[in-house]
Design an enzyme around this catalytic site. Structure first.
Site, PDB file in Angstrom:
ATOM      1  CB  VAL A  35     -39.525  11.473   8.293  1.00  0.00           C
ATOM      2  CG1 VAL A  35     -38.212  11.922   8.860  1.00  0.00           C
ATOM      3  CG2 VAL A  35     -39.627  10.181   7.822  1.00  0.00           C
ATOM      4  CB  SER A  36     -44.273  14.132   7.439  1.00  0.00           C
ATOM      5  OG  SER A  36     -43.413  14.669   6.375  1.00  0.00           O
ATOM      6  CB  THR A  37     -45.867  10.467   3.845  1.00  0.00           C
ATOM      7  OG1 THR A  37     -46.672  11.520   3.647  1.00  0.00           O
ATOM      8  CG2 THR A  37     -46.119   9.278   4.621  1.00  0.00           C
ATOM      9  CG  ASP A  39     -39.103  15.860   5.844  1.00  0.00           C
ATOM     10  OD1 ASP A  39     -38.038  16.108   4.914  1.00  0.00           O
ATOM     11  OD2 ASP A  39     -38.629  16.374   6.979  1.00  0.00           O
ATOM     12  N   GLY A  69     -44.858   8.814   9.022  1.00  0.00           N
ATOM     13  CA  GLY A  69     -46.411   8.903   9.240  1.00  0.00           C
ATOM     14  C   GLY A  69     -46.781  10.000   8.841  1.00  0.00           C
TER      15      GLY A  69
END
Length: 215
Positions: A35-37, A39, A69
């Site tokens: 996931v993104s930071t 999400d 990331g």
């Protein structure tokens, strides 16, 4: 004409390309969630869906990797799964979605080809892409076509960008950082400072110092 009924047979736990296992040993699967930071709350959703899928297939979860990331190029923990595949510690890689695994079509294809060479299957839940089946491997061949197309587009954009820069008189190549110190280099040299010491003080290469003084 009688209506064709769906077979109700459960999906086979076998991976296409793997020989039948003696004693019905379950296949070992590695799970990859990313996931993104912004999400991070979707991590439990991804892992739960993948664990349920692995259970339905009768696979044993040997490794579970979670990665957070912010950039498209950051896939550092993904290497853990690839290393496990190279050591023959897993038989299948299971991901939530293709864009969670690959940085680009080219990167995706490269990793899938490596897994295929290692005899390790690959499954993506959202795209229903199952490279443990013959039809899934046919899909991988289409990915190769798209990867080549992506490379050609990138190369064309680079060539167009360089041509545009030349037309506008822009200098291409490395920036002339050492040239910015021309005045200081000559001032130090006239004061008797050695070329090596000048390079050290200004944090530039000795070759750059000699080139400036030779002009």
């Amino acid at each position: 004409m009688p209506e064709k009924r769906a077979s109700g047979k459960p999906k086979s736990p076998r991976v296409f390309g793997h020989p039948p296992r003696r004693g019905k040993t379950p296949l070992r699967v590695g799970l990859y969630a990313r996931v993104s930071t912004q999400d991070q709350q979707t991590i439990p959703l991804q892992t739960r869906a993948m664990r349920e899928y692995a259970t339905r297939r009768g696979w044993t979860i040997a490794l579970q990797v979670k990665e957070v990331g912010s950039g498209a190029s950051q896939r550092e923990r993904r290497e853990q799964l690839l290393e496990a595949a190279r050591r023959r510690e897993i038989d299948v890689v299971l991901v939530w979605r293709l864009d969670r695994w690959g940085r680009s079509v080219t990167d995706l294809l490269a990793t899938l080809q490596e897994l295929e060479h290692l005899g390790v299957g690959f499954v993506s839940l959202n795209e229903a892409l199952d490279l443990t089946t013959p039809s899934g491997r046919a899909m991988a061949a289409l990915l190769a076509v798209f990867a080549a197309f992506e490379r050609e587009i990138l190369q064309e954009r680079v060539r167009a960008g360089l041509a545009h820069a030349r037309q506008n008189g822009q200098r291409l190549g490395r920036p002339l950082t050492a040239a910015l110190h021309t005045h200081q280099v000559r001032k130090f040299y006239r004061a008797g400072v050695s070329k090596a010491e000048i390079a050290r003080r200004l944090q530039i290469g000795r070759t750059s110092v000699r080139r400036i003084l030779a002009k």
